[in-house]
Design an enzyme around this catalytic site. Structure first.
Site, short mmCIF file in Angstrom:
data_model
loop_
_atom_site.label_atom_id
_atom_site.label_comp_id
_atom_site.label_asym_id
_atom_site.label_seq_id
_atom_site.Cartn_x
_atom_site.Cartn_y
_atom_site.Cartn_z
N GLU A 33 0.85 -1.21 0.00
CA GLU A 33 0.00 0.00 0.00
C GLU A 33 0.88 1.25 0.00
O GLU A 33 1.87 1.31 0.74
CB GLU A 33 -0.86 -0.04 1.26
N ASP A 36 3.04 2.18 -4.83
CA ASP A 36 3.05 2.31 -6.30
C ASP A 36 3.73 3.60 -6.77
O ASP A 36 4.61 3.58 -7.62
CB ASP A 36 1.65 2.12 -6.92
N GLY A 120 -16.35 5.14 -1.95
CA GLY A 120 -15.62 5.57 -0.76
C GLY A 120 -15.15 4.42 0.13
O GLY A 120 -14.71 4.64 1.25
N ALA A 121 -15.21 3.19 -0.38
CA ALA A 121 -14.83 2.04 0.45
C ALA A 121 -13.38 1.64 0.22
O ALA A 121 -12.89 0.69 0.81
CB ALA A 121 -15.75 0.86 0.16
N SER A 124 -11.75 1.41 -5.26
CA SER A 124 -11.42 2.01 -6.55
C SER A 124 -12.56 2.04 -7.55
O SER A 124 -12.41 1.61 -8.70
CB SER A 124 -10.23 1.29 -7.18
N SER A 125 -13.69 2.56 -7.12
CA SER A 125 -14.79 2.72 -8.05
C SER A 125 -14.39 3.67 -9.18
O SER A 125 -14.81 3.50 -10.33
CB SER A 125 -16.03 3.24 -7.32
N ASP A 170 -4.45 0.98 -9.13
CA ASP A 170 -5.89 0.71 -9.27
C ASP A 170 -6.26 0.51 -10.73
O ASP A 170 -6.98 -0.43 -11.09
CB ASP A 170 -6.71 1.88 -8.71
N TYR A 220 -3.77 12.51 0.77
CA TYR A 220 -3.06 11.54 -0.08
C TYR A 220 -1.89 12.23 -0.80
O TYR A 220 -0.75 11.75 -0.78
CB TYR A 220 -4.04 10.94 -1.08
C1 GLA Z 1 -5.17 4.72 -3.91
C2 GLA Z 1 -4.38 5.11 -5.15
C3 GLA Z 1 -3.37 4.03 -5.55
C4 GLA Z 1 -2.50 3.63 -4.35
C5 GLA Z 1 -3.37 3.35 -3.12
C6 GLA Z 1 -2.56 3.11 -1.89
O1 GLA Z 1 -5.98 3.61 -4.16
O2 GLA Z 1 -5.25 5.32 -6.25
O3 GLA Z 1 -2.58 4.48 -6.62
O4 GLA Z 1 -1.54 4.59 -4.09
O5 GLA Z 1 -4.27 4.42 -2.85
O6 GLA Z 1 -1.82 1.95 -2.01
#
Ligand code: GLA
Length: 382
Positions: A33, A36, A120-121, A124-125, A170, A220
């Site tokens: 996590e 990337d 929001g969960a 990656s919608s 994602d 983020y």
């Molecule tokens: C989100 C971002 C990803 C990644 C994750 C954390 O989902 O879109 O690119 O950085 O957070 O691992």
């Protein structure tokens, strides 16, 4: 009625004819996590929740969209100055523009779409939406853009039209997802490997705290900035490095006094996490799920204490998992709310889920949502 049938019915009622349907998926990530955008490894898979869109070229220079979930429509042209203000439509506008910027053809089209990825969960919608349209437009207009670039079209959409400086995980998972397999991706070289994932005697379950923090995208971007600061400081001593993932702990220690404590902690987490992905892959190949789970707990600790992207609700869910001797548990995705991902023995599943539901509800006044994970295919034509 099935989602595909509902979409089709609406499409015909709005545009009189039929279009072609495309689908794409949300994702889970077993481990890796916030690695990337640091050039490290990730280990995601596409899931059986996603987006379906029906699309037809309309012979004009306008795009006409209808979102079944929002019960809203939006039309826009394809010039940069035509950007819509609705966020959901900006994802699709961004995909059109990023395709055009890469030399692809996009002309006017009509589309109706809907999805079942919980918003929001942390599943990656938005990547599912981007990948669905990136894949569909590439197919419909015969652009011949490869799947890596389709993923990058989604990522650039986030950067340039949605204000999130995300990594590639994602959109990659959503474009490359394969039924029954997780994918280990090296985000620096883009080399990837499918790992069949069928842990006998165990299940993956997501527990959604249903918490969604405001300002998650600026937090983020701030995390990403901290990592870049730390990497830049290390690079002064070790010019050969490109990303934080190229650094080791000793090199980070060398710059401890030169960078803010906060940046140090973020980098400490990332350097540990890059190694954990490799360790998880090794453990999986040995069928050693206890080690996989232990590493997931270590990731949770890092995300909570060093990277600081967890929250009270997610830490609580993680503690319950530990207390009940669940094999592995951690906050998943970008953080600041969303889900924990849990690796649970079949025999413990019912007891864990019911304990998580009731003690979470007693403390926070609402039940969490439970999603069983089914690893599925990514972007495709239906
Ligand atoms: C989100 C971002 C990803 C990644 C994750 C954390 O989902 O879109 O690119 O950085 O957070 O691992």
């Amino acid at each position: 009625m099935e989602m595909t049938a509902k979409i089709h019915e609406k499409f015909v009622s709005l545009f009189s004819e039929s279009g072609v349907q495309y689908a794409s998926a949300g994702r889970i990530n077993l481990i890796g996590e916030h690695t990337d955008y640091n050039g490290g490894y990730v280990f995601p898979g596409a899931i059986d929740k996603g987006i379906v869109a029906e699309i037809r070229v309309n012979g004009t220079d306008k795009v006409n969209l209808y979102s079944l979930d929002y019960q809203a429509s939006c039309s826009f042209g394809l010039e940069e100055s035509d950007a819509p203000s609705e966020q959901w439509a900006r994802y699709i506008f961004g995909v059109c523009r990023e395709t055009i910027k890469r030399g692809g053809v996009v002309k006017g089209f009509d589309a109706v779409f809907a999805g079942d990825v919980p918003l929001g969960a942390g599943l990656s919608s938005s990547a599912a939406l981007e990948s669905c349209f990136a894949f569909a437009l590439n197919d419909i207009f015969g652009n011949g853009i490869d799947k890596f670039e389709l993923a990058r079209i989604g990522q650039s959409t986030e950067h340039n039209y949605c204000g999130v400086k995300c990594g590639i995980m994602d959109q990659f998972a959503s474009c490359f997802g394969k039924k029954g397999s997780l994918i280990r991706l090296n985000c620096k070289t883009m080399e990837y490997k499918y790992f069949p994932f069928n842990p006998e005697g165990y299940r993956l379950v997501l527990i959604d705290s249903c918490v969604k923090h405001e300002l998650a995208s600026s937090a983020y971007n701030k995390r990403r900035q901290s990592c870049e600061n730390a990497a830049a400081a290390i690079k002064k001593n070790h010019p050969e490095i490109e990303f934080l993932s190229d650094c080791n702990r000793l090199w980070l220690d060398e710059v401890r006094g030169e960078i803010p404590q906060e940046d140090f902690l973020r980098a400490e987490y990332v350097i540990g996490e890059v190694q954990r992905v490799l360790d998880v892959c090794d453990a999986l190949e040995r069928g050693d799920y206890e080690t996989v789970g232990e590493l997931m707990y270590q990731t949770h600790f890092g995300l909570s204490r060093l990277y600081e992207v967890s929250c009270e609700e997610l830490d609580f869910l993680n503690k319950i998992a530990r207390k009940m001797e669940v094999t592995g548990s951690r906050v998943m995705g970008g953080g600041f709310g969303g889900c924990t991902i849990n690796l649970v023995k079949d025999s413990l599943y019912d007891a864990f889920v019911s304990e998580a539901r009731s003690s979470f509800a007693a403390k926070f006044g609402h039940e969490p949502k439970i999603y069983d994970v089914v690893i599925s295919d990514g972007a495709r034509k239906l």
